[in-house]
Structures are given as structure tokens and as C-alpha cells.
Design a protein around this motif. Structure first.
Motif, PDB file in Angstrom:
ATOM      1  N   SER A  15       1.584 -50.535  16.984  1.00 58.12           N
ATOM      2  CA  SER A  15       0.857 -49.125  16.940  1.00 58.12           C
ATOM      3  C   SER A  15      -0.611 -49.744  16.798  1.00 58.12           C
ATOM      4  O   SER A  15      -0.925 -50.422  15.938  1.00 58.12           O
ATOM      5  CB  SER A  15       1.020 -48.451  15.755  1.00 58.12           C
ATOM      6  N   ARG A  18      -3.888 -44.216  14.458  1.00 65.88           N
ATOM      7  CA  ARG A  18      -4.407 -42.937  14.926  1.00 65.88           C
ATOM      8  C   ARG A  18      -5.860 -42.747  13.919  1.00 65.88           C
ATOM      9  O   ARG A  18      -5.677 -42.809  12.980  1.00 65.88           O
ATOM     10  CB  ARG A  18      -3.462 -41.839  14.972  1.00 65.88           C
ATOM     11  N   GLU A  23      -5.361 -42.091  19.678  1.00 71.74           N
ATOM     12  CA  GLU A  23      -4.767 -43.518  19.681  1.00 71.74           C
ATOM     13  C   GLU A  23      -5.917 -44.531  19.544  1.00 71.74           C
ATOM     14  O   GLU A  23      -6.810 -44.391  20.453  1.00 71.74           O
ATOM     15  CB  GLU A  23      -3.686 -43.598  20.722  1.00 71.74           C
ATOM     16  N   HIS A  75      -6.246 -40.249  26.586  1.00 72.71           N
ATOM     17  CA  HIS A  75      -5.185 -39.411  25.542  1.00 72.71           C
ATOM     18  C   HIS A  75      -4.060 -39.042  26.073  1.00 72.71           C
ATOM     19  O   HIS A  75      -3.724 -38.421  27.053  1.00 72.71           O
ATOM     20  CB  HIS A  75      -6.098 -38.267  25.198  1.00 72.71           C
TER      21      HIS A  75
END
Length: 112
Positions: A15, A18, A23, A75
Motif C-alpha cells: 500500500s 491514502r 492513493e 484515481h
């Protein structure tokens, strides 16, 4: 009773994080041009005494182009989507899951 609690988490390499619903560092592509457009507006309007309409027209693309880039091409899109989009736009040849739309490799006959 003393069973370990299982939670779904993302490891650091999975990851990018965020911020503001975007992101990774995509929020920087929106915040920095917003600040730059506001600064350009102030320089034109207050510093150079240009009209408000002219100042807005000059500063608006500085904010809108990166905003559209992030919202339309980054996005919720997979990695490399923008590059593939422009490559398809320029070359006009893309790939498809439909077999008939695939180009035939050199030296092979099409068997449908």
C-alpha cells in the motif's frame, strides 16, 4: 477465549497509503497546483493590477490540468494506465481480450 484477533492489513510494500481519498502522493498533484494557481492569481491581480477575469483565466489552467490528470488518469486506475492510454491514443493500436482484435504475429495464420 484467548484466540488471536485476525485483522486484514496491508503491508508497507503493498500500500502506498491514502490522503484525502487519493492513493499515494496523488494529493500533491492537486494541492501544489492549487497553491500555485492562487499565487499566480494574486501576483497578476494585486501585484500587476490585471483584471480579475484575466487573472482567473491565466491561473485556471494551472489548477485544472493537474486536477483532470489525477481524476481522469490516476484515481482508481491501475499502475501505468495513463501511459497505456496515451500510447493507445498515439499509435491507435492496443490490445484486446477479443481474439479477432489481436494482431496476427508475423509468420502465423489466423485460426478462428
Amino acid at each position: 477465549m484467548n484466540e488471536p484477533r485476525i485483522t486484514d492489513t496491508n503491508s508497507a510494500n503493498d500500500s502506498k497509503g491514502r490522503a484525502f481519498g487519493l492513493e499515494g502522493n496523488d494529493f500533491l498533484y492537486i494541492v501544489l497546483p492549487l497553491v500555485a494557481a492562487f499565487g499566480l492569481y494574486l501576483v497578476l491581480n494585486v501585484g500587476l493590477h490585471a483584471g480579475m477575469g484575466v487573472s482567473i483565466l491565466v491561473a485556471l489552467p494551472v489548477m485544472l490540468v493537474p486536477l483532470l490528470w489525477v481524476l481522469l488518469l490516476r484515481h482508481n486506475k491501475p499502475a501505468g494506465y495513463a501511459e497505456d492510454f496515451f500510447d493507445d491514443l498515439i499509435n491507435g493500436e492496443g490490445w484486446s481480450l477479443v481474439t479477432k482484435a489481436q494482431p496476427v504475429p508475423p509468420g502465423k495464420d489466423r485460426h478462428d
